[in-house]
Motif scaffolding. Structure first.
Motif, mmCIF file in Angstrom:
data_model
loop_
_atom_site.group_PDB
_atom_site.id
_atom_site.type_symbol
_atom_site.label_atom_id
_atom_site.label_comp_id
_atom_site.label_asym_id
_atom_site.label_seq_id
_atom_site.Cartn_x
_atom_site.Cartn_y
_atom_site.Cartn_z
ATOM 1 N N MET A 136 0.836 -1.200 0.000
ATOM 2 C CA MET A 136 0.000 0.000 0.000
ATOM 3 C C MET A 136 0.871 1.252 0.000
ATOM 4 S SD MET A 136 -3.025 -1.144 2.661
ATOM 5 C CE MET A 136 -3.891 0.422 2.483
ATOM 6 N N ALA A 137 1.957 1.232 0.798
ATOM 7 C CA ALA A 137 2.850 2.392 0.868
ATOM 8 C C ALA A 137 3.542 2.652 -0.464
ATOM 9 C CB ALA A 137 3.881 2.190 1.978
ATOM 10 N N LEU A 138 3.807 1.569 -1.210
ATOM 11 C CA LEU A 138 4.454 1.709 -2.520
ATOM 12 C C LEU A 138 3.460 2.041 -3.626
ATOM 13 C CD1 LEU A 138 6.927 -1.317 -2.312
ATOM 14 C CD2 LEU A 138 7.549 1.113 -2.310
ATOM 15 N N GLY A 139 2.163 2.114 -3.288
ATOM 16 C CA GLY A 139 1.149 2.481 -4.268
ATOM 17 C C GLY A 139 0.876 1.405 -5.306
ATOM 18 N N GLN A 140 1.073 0.129 -4.935
ATOM 19 C CA GLN A 140 0.916 -0.945 -5.910
ATOM 20 C C GLN A 140 -0.539 -1.396 -6.068
ATOM 21 O OE1 GLN A 140 3.253 -2.084 -8.044
ATOM 22 N NE2 GLN A 140 4.364 -0.357 -7.169
ATOM 23 N N PHE A 141 -1.371 -1.159 -5.052
ATOM 24 C CA PHE A 141 -2.777 -1.523 -5.164
ATOM 25 C C PHE A 141 -3.551 -0.394 -5.833
ATOM 26 C CE2 PHE A 141 -1.828 -4.136 -1.231
ATOM 27 C CZ PHE A 141 -1.831 -5.345 -1.909
ATOM 28 N N SER A 142 -4.438 -0.750 -6.751
ATOM 29 C CA SER A 142 -5.285 0.220 -7.436
ATOM 30 C C SER A 142 -6.595 -0.465 -7.796
ATOM 31 C CB SER A 142 -4.594 0.725 -8.713
ATOM 32 O OG SER A 142 -4.455 -0.339 -9.650
ATOM 33 N N ILE A 143 -7.548 0.318 -8.257
ATOM 34 C CA ILE A 143 -8.820 -0.263 -8.710
ATOM 35 C C ILE A 143 -8.557 -1.262 -9.830
ATOM 36 C CG2 ILE A 143 -11.032 0.218 -9.810
ATOM 37 C CD1 ILE A 143 -10.904 1.043 -6.901
ATOM 38 N N ASN A 144 -7.598 -0.952 -10.673
ATOM 39 C CA ASN A 144 -7.272 -1.818 -11.805
ATOM 40 C C ASN A 144 -6.753 -3.181 -11.337
ATOM 41 O OD1 ASN A 144 -6.945 -2.335 -14.635
ATOM 42 N ND2 ASN A 144 -4.756 -2.004 -14.403
#
Length: 254
Positions: free
Chosen positions: A186-194
């Motif tokens: 999550m901190a690395l921004g790897q999760f997204s709606i896509n």
């Protein structure tokens, strides 16, 4: 959600292999991300696979409940926590090509090691420093590529634990590791709606494949499959090593 047909051509067999590996056919799961990495960047593939892994962990943990080795588990988990922290610090600075090269080398080395090891080699004893060392590598490779299986297997397999204890130890270890990876991802921004919607589409297949692995491992000698699986691992690893190395290595020597 990813809609590209080429992605699903790689994702479907990858998820099936991941489930069979989680169910007990150790080694098959190591092929999943390299196959997926042929279609999308490794770190994006890791983000898509993580929710699937977490659901599959529940299936296998239930099937092998309390069938684990606490001594091995403690050593590997202690190292894995350190490895996850290291991977979090370096993940943002590693290119996709470097990830491909690293993952490819892991697959080639591990696959060749299995193929070349004599079958009559005596079992090894537990060794705390070795367990921690391979646990660190497990945490790093699991964090950056969702492929922590090879380092763990390199440590556990030579011990020749009873099948259920071996699979149960792996199941509980990665159940804990995968939950530990959620905050760094999550901190690395790897999760997204896509990525999350793509994971949701693949979820039923992931659960079914894990159940299939649990059922099949109790009926079929898994060792019969290992020669083919590790041979394929070497081939896929060589492909990723070539792809990553062709980008990473020329600047170093040019």
């Amino acid at each position: 959600m990813i809609t590209d047909a080429g992605f699903y051509a790689a994702a479907i067999p990858a998820v099936i292999l991941l489930g069979l590996g989680k169910g007990g056919f150790s080694g098959m799961g190591a092929l999943s991300l390299p196959i997926l990495a042929l279609a999308i960047p490794p770190l994006q593939g890791a983000a898509i696979m993580l929710p699937l892994l977490m659901v599959q962990d529940v299936v296998t943990l239930w099937a092998y409940w309390r069938k684990w080795d606490w001594s091995n588990l403690g050593a590997l988990l202690a190292g894995a926590v350190v490895g996850i922290g290291i991977a979090y610090l370096i993940a943002a600075y590693i290119s996709d090509a470097m990830l491909e090269l690293t993952l490819g080398l892991i697959c080639v080395i591990f696959g060749l090691r299995h193929l070349l090891t004599p079958k009559d080699t005596p079992p090894r004893q537990r060794h705390l420093p070795s367990g921690i060392f391979w646990g660190v590598l497990t945490g790093i490779s699991s964090m950056i590529a969702n492929n922590g299986g090879p380092p763990t297997q390199i440590y556990l397999t030579p011990q020749r634990l009873p099948r259920d204890i071996y699979v149960g130890t792996m199941s509980l270890l990665f159940f804990i590791i995968n939950w530990l990876k959620v905050p760094p991802f999550m901190a690395l921004g790897q999760f997204s709606i896509n990525t999350l919607t793509t994971s949701a589409v693949l979820m039923p297949l992931a659960v079914g494949a894990a159940w299939a692995g649990v059922l099949l491992v109790r009926r079929v000698p898994a060792e019969n499959f290992y020669g083919i699986i590790y041979g394929l691992m070497v081939l896929v690893g060589l492909k990723l090593t070539w792809d990553g190395g062709s980008v990473v290595l020329p600047p170093l020597f040019g």
